[in-house]
Write a protein that holds these residues in place. Structure first.
Motif, short mmCIF file in Angstrom:
data_model
loop_
_atom_site.label_atom_id
_atom_site.label_comp_id
_atom_site.label_asym_id
_atom_site.label_seq_id
_atom_site.Cartn_x
_atom_site.Cartn_y
_atom_site.Cartn_z
N SER A 33 0.82 -1.19 0.00
CA SER A 33 0.00 0.00 0.00
C SER A 33 0.86 1.25 0.00
CB SER A 33 -0.93 -0.01 1.23
OG SER A 33 -0.16 -0.02 2.41
N LYS A 34 0.25 2.36 -0.42
CA LYS A 34 1.04 3.59 -0.47
C LYS A 34 1.19 4.17 0.93
CE LYS A 34 -2.57 6.94 -1.45
NZ LYS A 34 -3.03 7.96 -2.35
N PRO A 35 2.24 4.95 1.16
CA PRO A 35 2.52 5.49 2.49
C PRO A 35 1.41 6.42 2.97
CG PRO A 35 4.40 5.82 1.02
CD PRO A 35 3.27 5.31 0.19
N ILE A 36 1.17 6.39 4.25
CA ILE A 36 0.20 7.29 4.87
C ILE A 36 0.93 8.58 5.20
CG2 ILE A 36 -1.37 7.66 6.80
CD1 ILE A 36 -1.51 4.61 7.13
N THR A 37 0.51 9.68 4.58
CA THR A 37 1.19 10.96 4.80
C THR A 37 0.34 11.94 5.58
OG1 THR A 37 0.47 11.73 2.63
CG2 THR A 37 2.66 10.75 2.76
N ASP A 38 -0.96 11.73 5.62
CA ASP A 38 -1.85 12.61 6.35
C ASP A 38 -1.72 12.37 7.86
OD1 ASP A 38 -4.24 14.46 6.49
OD2 ASP A 38 -5.09 12.66 7.43
N LYS A 39 -1.49 13.44 8.62
CA LYS A 39 -1.25 13.33 10.05
C LYS A 39 -2.42 12.63 10.76
CE LYS A 39 1.15 14.65 13.70
NZ LYS A 39 2.41 14.05 14.03
N LYS A 40 -3.66 12.96 10.42
CA LYS A 40 -4.83 12.33 11.06
C LYS A 40 -4.89 10.84 10.76
CE LYS A 40 -7.80 16.36 11.40
NZ LYS A 40 -9.08 16.96 11.08
N GLN A 41 -4.58 10.47 9.54
CA GLN A 41 -4.56 9.06 9.18
C GLN A 41 -3.46 8.32 9.92
OE1 GLN A 41 -4.23 9.32 4.88
NE2 GLN A 41 -6.34 8.58 4.66
N GLN A 42 -2.32 8.97 10.10
CA GLN A 42 -1.22 8.36 10.83
C GLN A 42 -1.62 8.09 12.28
OE1 GLN A 42 1.94 11.19 10.27
NE2 GLN A 42 2.58 10.29 8.33
N VAL A 43 -2.23 9.08 12.92
CA VAL A 43 -2.66 8.93 14.31
C VAL A 43 -3.72 7.84 14.41
CG1 VAL A 43 -3.84 10.07 16.23
CG2 VAL A 43 -2.04 11.27 14.98
N SER A 44 -4.64 7.81 13.47
CA SER A 44 -5.69 6.79 13.45
C SER A 44 -5.09 5.40 13.31
CB SER A 44 -6.67 7.08 12.31
OG SER A 44 -7.65 6.09 12.25
N TYR A 45 -4.13 5.26 12.40
CA TYR A 45 -3.46 3.98 12.20
C TYR A 45 -2.79 3.51 13.48
CZ TYR A 45 -0.09 0.56 10.51
OH TYR A 45 0.65 -0.59 10.35
N LEU A 46 -2.05 4.41 14.12
CA LEU A 46 -1.35 4.06 15.35
C LEU A 46 -2.32 3.69 16.47
CD1 LEU A 46 1.49 6.73 15.30
CD2 LEU A 46 1.71 4.28 14.87
N LYS A 47 -3.43 4.40 16.55
CA LYS A 47 -4.45 4.07 17.56
C LYS A 47 -5.02 2.68 17.32
CE LYS A 47 -6.19 8.62 18.87
NZ LYS A 47 -7.37 9.50 18.83
N GLU A 48 -5.30 2.37 16.07
CA GLU A 48 -5.84 1.04 15.73
C GLU A 48 -4.85 -0.06 16.10
OE1 GLU A 48 -7.04 0.89 11.64
OE2 GLU A 48 -8.33 2.66 11.87
N ARG A 49 -3.59 0.15 15.79
CA ARG A 49 -2.57 -0.85 16.10
C ARG A 49 -2.40 -1.01 17.61
NH1 ARG A 49 0.82 -2.62 11.85
NH2 ARG A 49 1.55 -3.99 13.51
#
Length: 61
Positions: A2-18
């Motif tokens: 998948s392509k890199p997540i560059t949006d700050k909100k998406q990054q935070v969301s990803y980290l929260k999910e993990r």
């Protein structure tokens, strides 16, 4: 891949999910029956999360 997540909100969301997944696994572990492989997997999950945080931080610079 998948392509890199560059949006700050998406990054935070990803980290929260993990982190939520990690906490769910941690809650499900029975201390009486946990094997060393289970602990190794938890450590690997935390290492993966740390690596991802470092990747996200590097993209901001």
């Amino acid at each position: 891949m998948s392509k890199p997540i560059t949006d700050k909100k998406q990054q935070v969301s990803y980290l929260k999910e993990r982190l939520e997944m990690f906490l769910e696994v941690l809650d499900a572990i029975d201390p009486e029956t946990t094997k060393i492989e289970d602990i190794d997997r938890l450590i690997q999950m935390m290492d993966d999360l740390e690596d991802k945080m470092e990747q996200f931080n590097a993209r901001e610079q």
